[in-house]
Design an enzyme around this catalytic site. Structure first.
Site, short mmCIF file in Angstrom:
data_model
loop_
_atom_site.label_atom_id
_atom_site.label_comp_id
_atom_site.label_asym_id
_atom_site.label_seq_id
_atom_site.Cartn_x
_atom_site.Cartn_y
_atom_site.Cartn_z
N TYR A 85 -38.74 8.08 -12.01
CA TYR A 85 -38.07 7.35 -10.92
C TYR A 85 -36.91 8.17 -10.38
CZ TYR A 85 -36.02 3.72 -8.11
OH TYR A 85 -35.53 3.01 -7.05
N PHE B 135 -38.17 11.59 22.04
CA PHE B 135 -39.38 11.25 21.32
C PHE B 135 -39.34 9.75 21.06
CE2 PHE B 135 -42.30 10.56 17.84
CZ PHE B 135 -43.45 11.00 18.48
N THR B 136 -40.52 9.12 21.06
CA THR B 136 -40.63 7.66 21.02
C THR B 136 -39.81 7.05 19.86
OG1 THR B 136 -42.68 7.96 19.77
CG2 THR B 136 -42.89 7.61 22.14
N ASP C 207 -34.04 17.97 15.50
CA ASP C 207 -35.35 17.51 15.05
C ASP C 207 -36.19 18.76 14.84
OD1 ASP C 207 -37.91 16.61 14.69
OD2 ASP C 207 -37.83 15.08 16.26
N LYS D 177 -46.06 17.37 10.06
CA LYS D 177 -46.45 18.35 11.07
C LYS D 177 -46.39 19.75 10.45
CE LYS D 177 -45.44 14.66 13.76
NZ LYS D 177 -44.98 13.37 13.23
N ARG E 270 -49.77 9.90 26.59
CA ARG E 270 -48.35 10.26 26.56
C ARG E 270 -47.85 10.16 27.99
NH1 ARG E 270 -46.46 10.39 21.09
NH2 ARG E 270 -46.75 8.29 21.83
N PHE F 105 -47.39 1.62 22.82
CA PHE F 105 -48.59 2.46 22.89
C PHE F 105 -49.46 2.35 21.65
CE2 PHE F 105 -46.80 5.68 20.07
CZ PHE F 105 -45.44 5.48 20.24
N1 F0G Z 1 -40.04 13.77 15.83
C1 F0G Z 1 -41.08 14.31 16.49
C2 F0G Z 1 -40.84 15.46 17.40
C3 F0G Z 1 -42.37 13.80 16.30
O1 F0G Z 1 -43.39 14.35 16.96
C4 F0G Z 1 -42.56 12.71 15.42
C5 F0G Z 1 -43.87 12.13 15.21
C6 F0G Z 1 -41.43 12.17 14.76
C7 F0G Z 1 -40.20 12.74 14.99
C8 F0G Z 1 -41.54 10.98 13.84
O2 F0G Z 1 -42.11 11.37 12.64
O3 F0G Z 1 -44.30 10.15 12.54
O4 F0G Z 1 -43.28 11.17 10.50
O5 F0G Z 1 -42.29 9.15 11.50
N2 F0G Z 1 -44.85 12.37 15.95
C9 F0G Z 1 -46.20 11.92 15.77
C10 F0G Z 1 -47.05 12.43 16.92
C11 F0G Z 1 -46.37 10.48 15.48
O6 F0G Z 1 -48.23 12.05 16.96
O7 F0G Z 1 -46.58 13.21 17.74
P1 F0G Z 1 -43.05 10.40 11.76
#
Ligand code: F0G
Length: 470
Positions: A85, A137-138, A228, A271, A395, A462
């Site tokens: 843990y 980013f979303t 990021d 990624k 997108r 989305f």
């Molecule tokens: N920052 C970037 C630039 C991203 O592309 C993503 C995720 C995140 C943060 C968030 O990370 O998914 O691990 O919580 N992108 C995915 C995509 C979902 O399909 O582009 P996460």
């Protein structure tokens, strides 16, 4: 360095191609479907590719997130999971990899990228403040907004033009940053949120020169700068290829230098880092770290696992090392470029220059007859799936969501459909099949009628929205 397209292949005597620096040891069968099955599956999924069952998908280009193939070394690492843990030895391996390759001092593990975004937003934003970012980013922007910030896009104008060939379309516009500070005051800017590469702009890089200028700006005004670094090794390749003085520097050296100009960073390990789950946040400032370490135990897990199993941390530690190898990054981005060059040669409108992780089809030019309210990118993703079983992602206006104050749709200039390439998963033949399917949909473009949204969730719509054909 890039492969030639079929048209030029064979005409070039003595040409030299890149090839993947790995061979295949295990295979996973793909599902083949009939058009009739796809018509049914797509209707059941509300014309949203996020809602398809993966068993109904042939080539899955929805995302490069968590869809990577791990190496034999990473799988071996999975067997070395120390599932204590507290104080798992895999955590210390991860800490060593993050400190060594990204150079940040204090590590906070999280279950994935948005977990890190949540913690950083809570710890670094006071309600009523502002955050400046290069596009958005979303999940990043949503967490900043949920923490009470207003997000301001300060990316250069070129980034909003799909056809503009600027080599560093991820760059920030210093005048836009200056204007924000003049308007709200430096003390009200919680931090500058810089992403390398910029996903929503088409996987476009930030130059080292721009970063240095942003750093100087932040120093002048006493503003923090967080990165990021989710696709930072891909950003480093573009710097190596395009920026003077970096041709002889390794990916690892460039990433290290880049991160060195920032106060901290976070990643989605799903990624670059070549794993299926995981993330982290790392900062140089002790007081902020203390706050983050305190928050992580509330939302993610203890500060030595943050929502990951020991084996996940081990796989990510190994993945970080592999993600920084020049041969790997070259073949990864090279494969994306191969697909993009085929489509360009065939006259299909895509975002230029070709980015790091994906090809972005320009739905505005693809379907000039469809208004943005008819969701052209969503329509294109649906048509591509119907044609071939290839899954892509919207997108555009659906991803952009609504303005929290006015409730109106954001109308982004970029209306794109993303073909995202998982790392080390598909072959060049899959890229050929994909390019041919996109071309077939392009040839039938005048028949597309668009969609209407019939169900809209409150956040990140989305992912779960439903549509019907117009
Ligand atoms: N920052 C970037 C630039 C991203 O592309 C993503 C995720 C995140 C943060 C968030 O990370 O998914 O691990 O919580 N992108 C995915 C995509 C979902 O399909 O582009 P996460």
């Amino acid at each position: 360095m890039t492969n030639s397209t079929p048209q030029t292949m064979g005409q070039q005597f003595g040409r030299r191609s890149w090839a993947e620096p790995w061979k295949i040891k295990m295979v996973e069968p793909l599902s083949m479907t009939t058009r009739q099955q796809r018509v049914k599956a797509l209707a059941e999924a509300g014309y949203n590719t996020f809602l398809l069952h993966s068993a109904d998908v042939y080539i899955d280009l929805l995302t490069d997130s968590g869809t990577n193939a791990m190496s034999d070394r990473q799988w071996a690492g999975m067997m070395l999971g120390d599932e204590a843990y507290a104080g798992s030895r895999n955590y210390y391996h991860l800490e060593e990899a993050v400190q060594g390759y990204y150079g940040y001092r204090y590590l906070v593990p999280t279950h994935q990228g948005r977990g890190a975004e949540h913690l950083l937003s809570r710890a670094a934003i006071k309600p009523g403040q502002w955050v400046a970012g290069n596009m958005y980013f979303t999940t990043t922007r949503l967490h900043q907004e949920l923490a009470g910030a207003t997000f301001v896009d300060v990316i250069i104008d070129e980034a909003h033009d799909a056809a503009n060939p600027h080599p560093f379309k991820g760059n920030m516009d210093l005048d836009k940053l200056e204007a924000l500070v003049q308007r709200v005051g430096a003390a009200q800017v919680a931090y500058v949120s810089l992403a390398g590469t910029v996903n929503m702009a088409g996987g476009q890089p930030v130059s080292m020169a721009n970063l240095k200028a942003v750093r100087q700006f932040c120093d002048r005004h006493g503003i923090k700068l967080y990165l990021d670094a989710t696709r930072m090794s891909e950003n480093a390749l573009f710097i190596q290829e395009r920026e003077e003085g970096y041709a002889d520097r390794s990916i690892a050296e460039i990433v290290r230098e880049f991160c060195g100009y920032t106060d901290g960073g976070w990643v989605s390990g799903k990624k670059d880092s070549l794993v299926n789950i995981g993330g982290w946040l790392a900062v140089n400032e002790w007081e902020l770290f203390e706050e983050l370490r305190n928050q992580v135990v509330i939302f993610e897990g203890l500060h030595t696992y943050g929502g990951m199993a020991g084996r996940d941390m081990e796989a990510m530690a190994i993945g970080i090392v592999e993600s920084m190898q020049d041969d790997h990054v070259r073949s990864r981005v090279g494969q994306v470029r191969y697909l993009g060059e085929l489509l360009t040669d065939w006259g299909v409108p895509i975002v230029q220059p070709i980015g790091g992780h994906a090809i972005f089809l320009d739905a505005k030019r693809f379907y000039p007859h469809l208004p943005q309210d008819a969701f052209p990118s969503q329509t294109l993703a649906a048509e591509l799936y119907l044609d071939s079983g290839i899954r892509s992602m919207e997108r555009g206006i659906v991803s952009a969501g609504r303005n929290a104050q006015t409730g109106d749709h954001y109308y982004p200039k970029l209306e794109l459909t993303r073909l995202t390439i998982p790392r080390r998963v598909y072959t060049q033949a899959h890229m050929d099949v994909t390019a041919e399917a996109v071309k077939a949909v392009y040839d039938a473009r005048e028949q597309a009628r668009g969609l209407r949204m019939v169900y809209e969730p409150r956040y990140l719509r989305f992912f779960q929205a439903h549509f019907e054909p117009l």
